[in-house]
Design a protein around this motif. Structure first.
Motif, PDB file in Angstrom:
ATOM      1  N   LEU A 194      20.435  22.225  63.816  1.00 33.12           N
ATOM      2  CA  LEU A 194      19.555  22.115  62.646  1.00 33.12           C
ATOM      3  C   LEU A 194      18.428  21.117  62.897  1.00 33.12           C
ATOM      4  N   ASP A 234      24.922  20.507  63.645  1.00 34.92           N
ATOM      5  CA  ASP A 234      23.980  19.472  63.213  1.00 34.92           C
ATOM      6  C   ASP A 234      22.829  19.313  64.196  1.00 34.92           C
ATOM      7  N   ARG A 258      17.169  25.331  59.317  1.00 34.94           N
ATOM      8  CA  ARG A 258      17.640  24.322  58.362  1.00 34.94           C
ATOM      9  C   ARG A 258      17.163  24.674  56.954  1.00 34.94           C
ATOM     10  N   GLN A 309      19.455  26.056  53.795  1.00 34.54           N
ATOM     11  CA  GLN A 309      19.520  25.224  52.581  1.00 34.54           C
ATOM     12  C   GLN A 309      19.233  26.054  51.319  1.00 34.54           C
TER      13      GLN A 309
END
Ligand SMILES: [Zn+2]
Ligand SMILES: [Zn+2]
Length: 359
Positions: A347, A344, A354, A358
């Motif tokens: 990203l 996390d 990121r 995605q």
């Protein structure tokens, strides 16, 4: 020209600055940037190979995302927050009256990322060539297709050089085991102070050119990207930690099942297995070529290193000696788990990854 007030800090003045030959207004206090009508287009145009494929930025902004207390430095109207692109998490402030745009500190760098996505996708989707085929056929090493690292991978290069230099004493002696015994990892020595030292030192010793080159090639192709996303210090700690976990796994395995408890283990492959785990987790959209006899395929890291892991488990079970399969598996799992916990935060600081992950 009248002086402009910073929309963010109110009573601070904006100073004219040149950004890629475009004159814009900047607040030295908060780092925010003011773009008069069309100025942002001129700045980001340099980063968009297909400009103006999408039309002017003010016409391609995403949804209105709320009002602000910020005032337009030109016409004093309230700025309105918009998504920079539909559905994206970058939000910018627009003056509906004069079509000027305010970017807070760091938002310009974030905006430029949108123009890097097509090129990054292109980079990954490139076709393999005869050169790639020959390379893999003769060296049995994969070709990597991934985004470029933003910064020079200094730690990766230092590790490459250090491993290379430490091969020289091995190559210059008739009896390299004299070096491996004091600095390699020996399961029987577990618990001694020296044993703890060898958990680190064994990672930098190799048995010969072939052993070194295979390890260093993977360090070279995976290390730059992983270092870039983690940052230098964390990357170095991560690398050593994976090597350490791999070493402990090796010792645990040999003391309980394997039985090769007096033989020193050497090599960077435990740490590099950790890099593989991290690469697989972070760069899911990258590709690595895989060769089956003479047929070359581009596989995602999940498949590539999945096959690699399966092979290691298989050799561990059938008991092929010489290579510490247990160390590979231990290092790999360490890399995977470590990346899971920092994913996390990676990203957050790497919007390009990121957006790629995605899509
Ligand atoms: Zn300011
Ligand atoms: Zn305005």
């Amino acid at each position: 020209m009248a002086s402009l007030d910073c929309p963010q800090c109110r009573h601070r003045r904006l100073d004219p600055i040149h950004y890629d030959a475009v004159e814009i207004d900047a607040c030295v206090h908060c780092g925010g940037l003011w773009f008069d009508h069309n100025e942002l287009d001129k700045v980001v145009r340099t980063y968009d190979p297909d400009y103006p494929r999408k039309g002017p930025i003010v016409e391609t902004l995403g949804q209105r995302a709320g009002e602000t207390h910020k005032q337009c430095p030109r016409c004093k109207a309230s700025l309105v927050t918009h998504e920079f692109e539909q559905g994206r998490d970058l939000k910018i402030d627009l003056c509906h009256a004069c079509q000027g745009i305010w970017l807070d500190n760091g938002e310009l760098d974030h905006a430029k990322i949108f123009y890097e996505i097509p090129e990054a996708v292109e980079q990954i989707k490139r076709e393999t060539t005869w050169g790639h085929w020959l390379f893999q056929f003769f060296l049995q090493l994969p070709v990597e297709f991934n985004i470029k690292a933003r910064a020079f991978p200094i730690i990766t290069v230092i590790l490459l050089v250090l491993n290379g230099l430490l091969l020289l004493p091995v190559m210059s002696t008739q009896a390299p085991e004299y070096l491996w015994y004091p600095w390699g990892l020996i399961p029987d020595d577990i618990g001694s102070f020296h044993w703890f030292l060898t958990l680190v030192t064994h990672q930098f010793l190799h048995g010969g050119w072939g052993h070194l080159l295979a390890n260093m090639y993977f360090l070279y192709i995976l290390g730059d990207n992983v270092e870039d996303t983690m940052g230098r210090i964390l990357f170095l700690l991560f690398y050593l930690l994976c090597g350490l976990v791999a070493g402990v796994t090796h010792v645990g395995y040999e003391l309980t099942i394997g039985g090769a408890t007096s033989i020193p283990a050497i090599g960077a492959s435990g740490a590099i297995s950790g890099l593989m785990g991290a690469y697989l987790y972070i760069f899911r959209k990258a590709k690595l070529t895989f060769m089956l006899i003479i047929f070359q395929f581009k596989l995602s890291p999940i498949w590539y290193f999945g096959i690699w892991l399966g092979t290691n488990v298989l050799f561990l079970i059938v008991g092929a000696p010489e290579v510490s399969w247990a160390a590979h598996i231990g290092g790999f799992l360490a890399g995977l788990v470590f990346s899971y916990f920092i994913y996390d935060s990676i990203l957050k600081t790497n919007p390009l990854i990121r957006y790629l992950n995605q899509s």
